[in-house]
Design a protein around this motif. Sequence first.
Motif, PDB file in Angstrom:
ATOM      1  N   UNK A 103     -39.650  56.157 -29.482  1.00  0.00           N
ATOM      2  CA  UNK A 103     -39.144  56.513 -28.166  1.00  0.00           C
ATOM      3  C   UNK A 103     -39.632  57.891 -27.767  1.00  0.00           C
ATOM      4  N   UNK A 104     -39.569  58.137 -26.469  1.00  0.00           N
ATOM      5  CA  UNK A 104     -39.773  59.472 -25.926  1.00  0.00           C
ATOM      6  C   UNK A 104     -38.849  59.631 -24.729  1.00  0.00           C
ATOM      7  N   UNK A 105     -38.456  60.861 -24.461  1.00  0.00           N
ATOM      8  CA  UNK A 105     -37.563  61.105 -23.337  1.00  0.00           C
ATOM      9  C   UNK A 105     -37.722  62.543 -22.875  1.00  0.00           C
ATOM     10  N   UNK A 198     -21.363  49.096 -17.840  1.00  0.00           N
ATOM     11  CA  UNK A 198     -22.681  48.527 -18.118  1.00  0.00           C
ATOM     12  C   UNK A 198     -23.687  48.976 -17.077  1.00  0.00           C
ATOM     13  N   UNK A 199     -24.893  49.224 -17.527  1.00  0.00           N
ATOM     14  CA  UNK A 199     -26.013  49.546 -16.643  1.00  0.00           C
ATOM     15  C   UNK A 199     -27.072  48.470 -16.808  1.00  0.00           C
ATOM     16  N   UNK A 200     -28.095  48.519 -16.005  1.00  0.00           N
ATOM     17  CA  UNK A 200     -29.165  47.529 -16.132  1.00  0.00           C
ATOM     18  C   UNK A 200     -30.520  48.198 -15.932  1.00  0.00           C
ATOM     19  N   UNK A 201     -31.501  47.716 -16.691  1.00  0.00           N
ATOM     20  CA  UNK A 201     -32.883  48.136 -16.526  1.00  0.00           C
ATOM     21  C   UNK A 201     -33.753  46.969 -16.916  1.00  0.00           C
ATOM     22  N   UNK A 202     -34.828  46.776 -16.226  1.00  0.00           N
ATOM     23  CA  UNK A 202     -35.642  45.582 -16.379  1.00  0.00           C
ATOM     24  C   UNK A 202     -36.140  45.376 -17.802  1.00  0.00           C
ATOM     25  N   UNK A 203     -36.440  46.473 -18.507  1.00  0.00           N
ATOM     26  CA  UNK A 203     -37.011  46.347 -19.842  1.00  0.00           C
ATOM     27  C   UNK A 203     -35.945  46.320 -20.941  1.00  0.00           C
ATOM     28  N   UNK A 204     -34.672  46.271 -20.552  1.00  0.00           N
ATOM     29  CA  UNK A 204     -33.589  46.308 -21.522  1.00  0.00           C
ATOM     30  C   UNK A 204     -32.711  45.067 -21.424  1.00  0.00           C
ATOM     31  N   UNK A 205     -32.330  44.547 -22.588  1.00  0.00           N
ATOM     32  CA  UNK A 205     -31.418  43.403 -22.630  1.00  0.00           C
ATOM     33  C   UNK A 205     -30.005  43.825 -22.284  1.00  0.00           C
ATOM     34  N   UNK A 206     -29.595  44.978 -22.775  1.00  0.00           N
ATOM     35  CA  UNK A 206     -28.249  45.479 -22.524  1.00  0.00           C
ATOM     36  C   UNK A 206     -28.253  47.001 -22.543  1.00  0.00           C
ATOM     37  N   UNK A 207     -27.456  47.593 -21.652  1.00  0.00           N
ATOM     38  CA  UNK A 207     -27.248  49.034 -21.627  1.00  0.00           C
ATOM     39  C   UNK A 207     -25.763  49.274 -21.341  1.00  0.00           C
ATOM     40  N   UNK A 208     -25.096  49.920 -22.246  1.00  0.00           N
ATOM     41  CA  UNK A 208     -23.696  50.267 -21.995  1.00  0.00           C
ATOM     42  C   UNK A 208     -23.503  51.761 -22.155  1.00  0.00           C
ATOM     43  N   UNK A 227     -25.973  53.445 -24.857  1.00  0.00           N
ATOM     44  CA  UNK A 227     -26.350  52.547 -25.959  1.00  0.00           C
ATOM     45  C   UNK A 227     -27.257  51.459 -25.393  1.00  0.00           C
ATOM     46  N   UNK A 228     -28.513  51.407 -25.883  1.00  0.00           N
ATOM     47  CA  UNK A 228     -29.523  50.524 -25.289  1.00  0.00           C
ATOM     48  C   UNK A 228     -30.082  49.531 -26.306  1.00  0.00           C
ATOM     49  N   UNK A 229     -30.388  48.333 -25.829  1.00  0.00           N
ATOM     50  CA  UNK A 229     -31.118  47.338 -26.613  1.00  0.00           C
ATOM     51  C   UNK A 229     -32.339  46.936 -25.793  1.00  0.00           C
ATOM     52  N   UNK A 230     -33.520  47.141 -26.362  1.00  0.00           N
ATOM     53  CA  UNK A 230     -34.767  46.854 -25.652  1.00  0.00           C
ATOM     54  C   UNK A 230     -35.143  45.379 -25.795  1.00  0.00           C
ATOM     55  N   UNK A 261     -35.218  58.710 -17.849  1.00  0.00           N
ATOM     56  CA  UNK A 261     -36.342  59.375 -18.518  1.00  0.00           C
ATOM     57  C   UNK A 261     -36.467  58.988 -19.989  1.00  0.00           C
ATOM     58  N   UNK A 262     -35.834  57.869 -20.364  1.00  0.00           N
ATOM     59  CA  UNK A 262     -35.975  57.358 -21.726  1.00  0.00           C
ATOM     60  C   UNK A 262     -37.015  56.240 -21.721  1.00  0.00           C
ATOM     61  N   UNK A 263     -37.995  56.328 -22.627  1.00  0.00           N
ATOM     62  CA  UNK A 263     -39.088  55.358 -22.674  1.00  0.00           C
ATOM     63  C   UNK A 263     -39.231  54.797 -24.085  1.00  0.00           C
TER      64      UNK A 263
END
Length: 363
Positions: A103-105, A198-208, A227-230, A261-263
């Motif tokens: 990761x990078x941020x 919960x949040x959402x991002x296209x490249x993530x299965x789940x974001x809480x 807490x993210x799951x890619x 800004x998390x990649x």
Amino acid sequence: MYRDSTKKGNQQMKSKLVGNTWWKAVVCGMAMATFTGAVGMAEDIEAKPKVTFIGQQGMPVGMPAGMPVPAGDHYTDSSLRAKGEGTENIPNHTYISSREGHFRFAIPWDVQSLTWIDKVVPTDSGHVVGVLLQLDKDVNMMVTRRDNVPPKGVSQEQWNTTWYDQPIQGMTDAEYMEIWRQKNPHTFKKHTVSEGGLLSREDMTAVRWDRFEQPTQDGPYVRFTIDMIMKEDPTHRYLMEVEYDDIHRYDLQTLLHLLDDFVYMENDESKEITPSHRLSEDPSSMHDQLPKELVSGNSMSALDVTTLEGLYHEELVQGKPSKRIQKEIRITDEGITSESTWDDNIITEARILRSGQIGLERK
């Protein structure tokens, strides 16, 4: 979390470089080499006043007691750390990348010190890799990659897309918090304020995310977590955690925007990433090696890097008044780089690597 060990950790992260006169000699010599080259450097060193190591304490390895070393005219007896005690109110940009953590941020805040993390813990988190950053006194940020193993009999997909067996698709923040309170009431008993969702991002299965305020003997403190799951890495979780003791320091939207800004870096990208600290071959880039007793291992002071850069710039301008107007910190698995722009239009760069190598450069 890591609050219980904060004071101990901060003490461990205090730099071994404080009060070491070796820095002054190195910076002076490097700055002069930038101006004059190796030939003229010898003459310039002779023209500089010298300080003498009286005893062995704090001395570079192999340097005998009583050996004179050069120091700039404008130096005082203050330590390296003392030169950087003042807080600079300037734009700060900090970029962190972890090859092992994939990761990078980026964060809009300064970093005081950091510890690289790579350990196996006897919990569901398993192998934990990342960084622990001290942003300020009583302000810490930890970003890690850790194992994400579903319970026996539960598929990875089901585990990643449910919250206490309830599908997260379409779940509201209120529903998320209500389920959590019902299934794990103990978590909420010790907190005065609890919120999450919960949040959402296209490249993530789940974001809480969650934010808790908890009273302590030292006053209230806040713990915030994303807490993210890619999608590309379903067997790991990526956590960004921030702890601070002033409940008004950060507003919620600022913390939630950390996600922007998390990649995630895939295997190929992670392997091909070029260290930002690679020592330049340019003649204006000067290199040296830390004495063994100053090599800090898994912990390093970012403040020492920026202070070293300030000393270098001070030598370049021979003590003329000037101010840093912008600073960029880059942190990788190899070490820390600081690049600054000054109000005299000089751009400098300083780097200290975990291997002990240091570099100073005028750009």
